[in-house]
Design a protein around this motif. Structure first.
Motif, PDB file in Angstrom:
ATOM      1  N   ILE A  65       0.962  -1.070  -0.015  1.00 48.57           N
ATOM      2  CA  ILE A  65      -0.114  -0.100   0.045  1.00 48.57           C
ATOM      3  C   ILE A  65       0.939   1.267   0.031  1.00 48.57           C
ATOM      4  O   ILE A  65       1.861   1.165   0.506  1.00 48.57           O
ATOM      5  CB  ILE A  65      -0.927  -0.067   1.121  1.00 48.57           C
ATOM      6  CG1 ILE A  65      -2.065   1.034   0.982  1.00 48.57           C
ATOM      7  CG2 ILE A  65      -0.084   0.358   2.264  1.00 48.57           C
ATOM      8  CD1 ILE A  65      -3.196   0.490   0.320  1.00 48.57           C
ATOM      9  N   VAL A  66       0.301   2.215  -0.720  1.00 50.59           N
ATOM     10  CA  VAL A  66       1.344   3.732  -0.678  1.00 50.59           C
ATOM     11  C   VAL A  66       0.364   4.350   0.045  1.00 50.59           C
ATOM     12  O   VAL A  66      -0.816   4.860  -0.544  1.00 50.59           O
ATOM     13  CB  VAL A  66       1.588   4.105  -2.097  1.00 50.59           C
ATOM     14  CG1 VAL A  66       2.260   5.485  -2.103  1.00 50.59           C
ATOM     15  CG2 VAL A  66       2.101   2.946  -2.782  1.00 50.59           C
ATOM     16  N   LEU A  67       0.903   5.167   1.014  1.00 48.88           N
ATOM     17  CA  LEU A  67       0.144   6.423   1.694  1.00 48.88           C
ATOM     18  C   LEU A  67       1.031   7.475   1.461  1.00 48.88           C
ATOM     19  O   LEU A  67       1.945   7.712   2.143  1.00 48.88           O
ATOM     20  CB  LEU A  67       0.103   5.855   3.062  1.00 48.88           C
ATOM     21  CG  LEU A  67      -0.368   4.449   3.529  1.00 48.88           C
ATOM     22  CD1 LEU A  67      -0.330   4.411   5.188  1.00 48.88           C
ATOM     23  CD2 LEU A  67      -2.040   4.478   3.203  1.00 48.88           C
ATOM     24  N   PHE A  68       0.676   8.425   0.664  1.00 52.53           N
ATOM     25  CA  PHE A  68      -0.655   8.456  -0.049  1.00 52.53           C
ATOM     26  C   PHE A  68      -0.309   9.162  -1.554  1.00 52.53           C
ATOM     27  O   PHE A  68       0.684   9.724  -1.821  1.00 52.53           O
ATOM     28  CB  PHE A  68      -1.410   9.901   0.675  1.00 52.53           C
ATOM     29  CG  PHE A  68      -1.734   9.236   1.920  1.00 52.53           C
ATOM     30  CD1 PHE A  68      -2.985   8.311   2.235  1.00 52.53           C
ATOM     31  CD2 PHE A  68      -1.292   9.791   3.165  1.00 52.53           C
ATOM     32  CE1 PHE A  68      -3.616   7.844   3.388  1.00 52.53           C
ATOM     33  CE2 PHE A  68      -1.609   9.290   4.470  1.00 52.53           C
ATOM     34  CZ  PHE A  68      -2.844   8.421   4.646  1.00 52.53           C
ATOM     35  N   ASN A  69      -1.398   9.036  -2.155  1.00 44.12           N
ATOM     36  CA  ASN A  69      -1.475   9.730  -3.580  1.00 44.12           C
ATOM     37  C   ASN A  69      -1.663  11.453  -3.307  1.00 44.12           C
ATOM     38  O   ASN A  69      -2.508  11.743  -2.358  1.00 44.12           O
ATOM     39  CB  ASN A  69      -2.791   9.145  -4.281  1.00 44.12           C
ATOM     40  CG  ASN A  69      -2.689   9.392  -5.901  1.00 44.12           C
ATOM     41  OD1 ASN A  69      -2.021  10.464  -6.115  1.00 44.12           O
ATOM     42  ND2 ASN A  69      -3.372   9.023  -6.735  1.00 44.12           N
ATOM     43  N   ARG A  70      -0.920  12.276  -3.864  1.00 40.84           N
ATOM     44  CA  ARG A  70      -1.107  13.494  -4.155  1.00 40.84           C
ATOM     45  C   ARG A  70      -1.974  13.705  -5.136  1.00 40.84           C
ATOM     46  O   ARG A  70      -1.726  13.900  -6.407  1.00 40.84           O
ATOM     47  CB  ARG A  70       0.351  14.209  -4.213  1.00 40.84           C
ATOM     48  CG  ARG A  70       0.021  15.754  -3.823  1.00 40.84           C
ATOM     49  CD  ARG A  70       1.562  16.465  -3.864  1.00 40.84           C
ATOM     50  NE  ARG A  70       1.301  17.886  -3.850  1.00 40.84           N
ATOM     51  CZ  ARG A  70       0.923  18.714  -3.019  1.00 40.84           C
ATOM     52  NH1 ARG A  70       0.588  18.349  -1.762  1.00 40.84           N
ATOM     53  NH2 ARG A  70       0.657  19.992  -2.996  1.00 40.84           N
ATOM     54  N   TYR A  71      -2.942  14.347  -4.782  1.00 41.94           N
ATOM     55  CA  TYR A  71      -4.246  14.981  -5.652  1.00 41.94           C
ATOM     56  C   TYR A  71      -3.570  16.083  -6.508  1.00 41.94           C
ATOM     57  O   TYR A  71      -3.139  17.013  -5.997  1.00 41.94           O
ATOM     58  CB  TYR A  71      -5.409  14.968  -5.232  1.00 41.94           C
ATOM     59  CG  TYR A  71      -5.870  13.554  -4.565  1.00 41.94           C
ATOM     60  CD1 TYR A  71      -5.472  12.412  -4.786  1.00 41.94           C
ATOM     61  CD2 TYR A  71      -6.730  13.946  -3.240  1.00 41.94           C
ATOM     62  CE1 TYR A  71      -5.962  11.283  -4.481  1.00 41.94           C
ATOM     63  CE2 TYR A  71      -7.154  12.637  -2.795  1.00 41.94           C
ATOM     64  CZ  TYR A  71      -6.886  11.521  -3.176  1.00 41.94           C
ATOM     65  OH  TYR A  71      -7.195  10.301  -2.493  1.00 41.94           O
ATOM     66  N   TYR A  72      -4.366  16.292  -7.557  1.00 41.08           N
ATOM     67  CA  TYR A  72      -4.342  17.603  -8.224  1.00 41.08           C
ATOM     68  C   TYR A  72      -4.927  18.546  -7.265  1.00 41.08           C
ATOM     69  O   TYR A  72      -5.989  18.712  -6.642  1.00 41.08           O
ATOM     70  CB  TYR A  72      -4.924  17.634  -9.599  1.00 41.08           C
ATOM     71  CG  TYR A  72      -5.451  19.170 -10.076  1.00 41.08           C
ATOM     72  CD1 TYR A  72      -4.282  19.553 -10.961  1.00 41.08           C
ATOM     73  CD2 TYR A  72      -6.498  19.750  -9.933  1.00 41.08           C
ATOM     74  CE1 TYR A  72      -4.752  21.050 -11.285  1.00 41.08           C
ATOM     75  CE2 TYR A  72      -6.874  21.097 -10.476  1.00 41.08           C
ATOM     76  CZ  TYR A  72      -5.895  21.561 -11.323  1.00 41.08           C
ATOM     77  OH  TYR A  72      -6.086  22.826 -11.963  1.00 41.08           O
ATOM     78  N   GLN A  73      -4.220  20.032  -7.179  1.00 39.37           N
ATOM     79  CA  GLN A  73      -4.682  20.892  -6.202  1.00 39.37           C
ATOM     80  C   GLN A  73      -5.275  22.062  -6.931  1.00 39.37           C
ATOM     81  O   GLN A  73      -4.351  22.787  -7.655  1.00 39.37           O
ATOM     82  CB  GLN A  73      -3.433  21.451  -5.342  1.00 39.37           C
ATOM     83  CG  GLN A  73      -2.506  20.340  -4.663  1.00 39.37           C
ATOM     84  CD  GLN A  73      -3.514  19.742  -3.594  1.00 39.37           C
ATOM     85  OE1 GLN A  73      -4.118  20.467  -2.534  1.00 39.37           O
ATOM     86  NE2 GLN A  73      -3.646  18.344  -3.627  1.00 39.37           N
ATOM     87  N   PRO A  74      -6.400  22.245  -6.928  1.00 41.01           N
ATOM     88  CA  PRO A  74      -7.144  23.480  -7.604  1.00 41.01           C
ATOM     89  C   PRO A  74      -6.879  24.717  -6.602  1.00 41.01           C
ATOM     90  O   PRO A  74      -6.621  24.621  -5.552  1.00 41.01           O
ATOM     91  CB  PRO A  74      -8.564  23.141  -7.853  1.00 41.01           C
ATOM     92  CG  PRO A  74      -8.817  22.178  -6.448  1.00 41.01           C
ATOM     93  CD  PRO A  74      -7.690  21.487  -6.507  1.00 41.01           C
ATOM     94  N   ASP A  75      -6.751  25.929  -7.575  1.00 39.07           N
ATOM     95  CA  ASP A  75      -6.711  27.125  -6.942  1.00 39.07           C
ATOM     96  C   ASP A  75      -7.689  28.146  -7.622  1.00 39.07           C
ATOM     97  O   ASP A  75      -8.104  27.879  -8.658  1.00 39.07           O
ATOM     98  CB  ASP A  75      -5.255  27.581  -6.943  1.00 39.07           C
ATOM     99  CG  ASP A  75      -5.194  28.690  -5.997  1.00 39.07           C
ATOM    100  OD1 ASP A  75      -6.118  29.117  -4.978  1.00 39.07           O
ATOM    101  OD2 ASP A  75      -3.953  29.077  -5.690  1.00 39.07           O
ATOM    102  N   ILE A  76      -7.689  29.512  -7.228  1.00 36.96           N
ATOM    103  CA  ILE A  76      -8.495  30.390  -7.856  1.00 36.96           C
ATOM    104  C   ILE A  76      -7.647  31.680  -8.078  1.00 36.96           C
ATOM    105  O   ILE A  76      -6.994  32.235  -6.823  1.00 36.96           O
ATOM    106  CB  ILE A  76      -9.562  30.655  -6.928  1.00 36.96           C
ATOM    107  CG1 ILE A  76     -10.705  29.478  -7.100  1.00 36.96           C
ATOM    108  CG2 ILE A  76     -10.424  32.070  -7.713  1.00 36.96           C
ATOM    109  CD1 ILE A  76     -12.071  29.669  -6.073  1.00 36.96           C
TER     110      ILE A  76
END
Length: 325
Positions: free
Chosen positions: A189-200
């Motif tokens: 198991i891999v902790l963790f996946n880094r998700y795409y980070q939205p911004d404005i």
């Protein structure tokens, strides 16, 4: 004599440092450089089904003919997939360390076909980069876990190489999820996946990409859940990922129970030489603390091995601030 070997998902690694899946690992010669720099294993850049479909959609935009659309979709997929299998084969030719393939799909039936071909191409293991963002108000959270286990079981039926799940931290009970995955055959198991980070962008009034790289502040969640999973779900290999930026971070993850640690942002920031620098410092720390092998201290401070479990379970700042004026 320091022994840096570790076992991760059934693979023997010369040391715990794994170059994580990213644009860094999409070139065989560069992967060879990572091996020369001291990496214990490499996870190739993910094969993204979504990206394949997006490229198909762009090419199909000019045609409304169904037969043309089917041809384009098939051509793009075959071309992209063959490029990925070529990357596996070429990396295996020039590298002696384990090469772990990575696939990211969003349609359940696609994983099996990709997984089978990844093994045929020569990958030593397969990392399933699983993430589904559900926002349907009628969706049942339990269905997410069912989907993960279904994908895992189907893939395990088709391949003999180790299968590793890379998950995110947006689950209410991560140890329970990992235990379920272990019961269904997950080797790691891999902790963790880094998700795409939205911004404005408030000046352009647009949604833009946020911060790409992780930071030291991300490590605390990784340590907490590595320690929980290691202490509560024995028998499954853990690779800590997200927030690992220096050699001390690596040691912390190993003490929390990780068998290996994935590096990505640190290599983007400092280059491949950071791998050897980390290894040198880790070995010096082991000399000073009189550890002769990495296996002697893996999990030494996981949830099961600390006297005060509240050190990991505490989620509020009340005590921290009550001790201060």
């Amino acid at each position: 004599m320091i022994n840096s070997e570790t076992t991760y998902a059934g693979l023997t690694l010369r040391n715990p440092l794994i170059v994580g899946s990213s644009g860094l690992t999409n070139n065989a010669l560069r992967n060879k450089d990572f091996e020369k720099a001291g990496a214990g294993a490499i996870v190739l850049k993910s094969l993204f089904e979504e990206q394949i479909d997006m490229q198909s959609d762009v090419l199909m935009h000019a045609s409304d003919a169904p037969e043309v659309a089917d041809y384009i979709r098939g051509y793009v997929k075959a071309n992209q997939v063959e490029q990925y299998y070529t990357l596996i084969r070429e990396t295996k030719k020039c590298c002696s360390i384990p090469v772990i393939a990575s696939i990211n799909c969003y349609k359940p039936d696609t994983w099996v076909d990709f997984a089978r071909q990844v093994e045929t191409a020569g990958a030593d293991a397969l990392e399933l980069n699983v993430f589904y963002l559900y926002t349907d108000l009628d969706f049942c959270p339990g269905e997410v876990i069912d989907l993960y286990t279904t994908i895992l079981r189907k893939v395990k039926e088709q391949v003999s190489i180790p299968v590793i799940l890379k998950i995110g931290k947006s689950f209410s009970n991560i140890p329970a999820l990992v235990n379920r995955l272990k019961s269904n055959g997950a080797d790691g198991i891999v902790l963790f996946n880094r998700y795409y980070q939205p911004d404005i962008d408030i000046n352009k009034m647009q949604i833009v990409s946020g911060k790409v790289f992780s930071s030291h502040s991300d490590l605390s969640d990784t340590l907490r859940w590595t320690a929980f999973v290691s202490g509560k779900v024995p028998g499954i290999s853990i690779a800590s990922s997200t927030g690992v930026h220096d050699w001390e971070d690596v040691i912390k993850c190993l003490l929390a129970g990780a068998s290996a640690v994935q590096l990505c942002s640190a290599i983007y920031t400092h280059g491949a030489e950071i791998i050897q620098q980390m290894l040198t410092c880790i070995e010096e720390w082991m000399h000073q603390t009189k550890y002769r092998s990495v296996s002697e201290f893996i999990g030494k401070l996981n949830f099961a091995n600390v006297e005060n479990h509240l050190l990991y379970e505490r989620s509020q700042f009340m005590k921290y601030f009550s001790d201060r004026d």
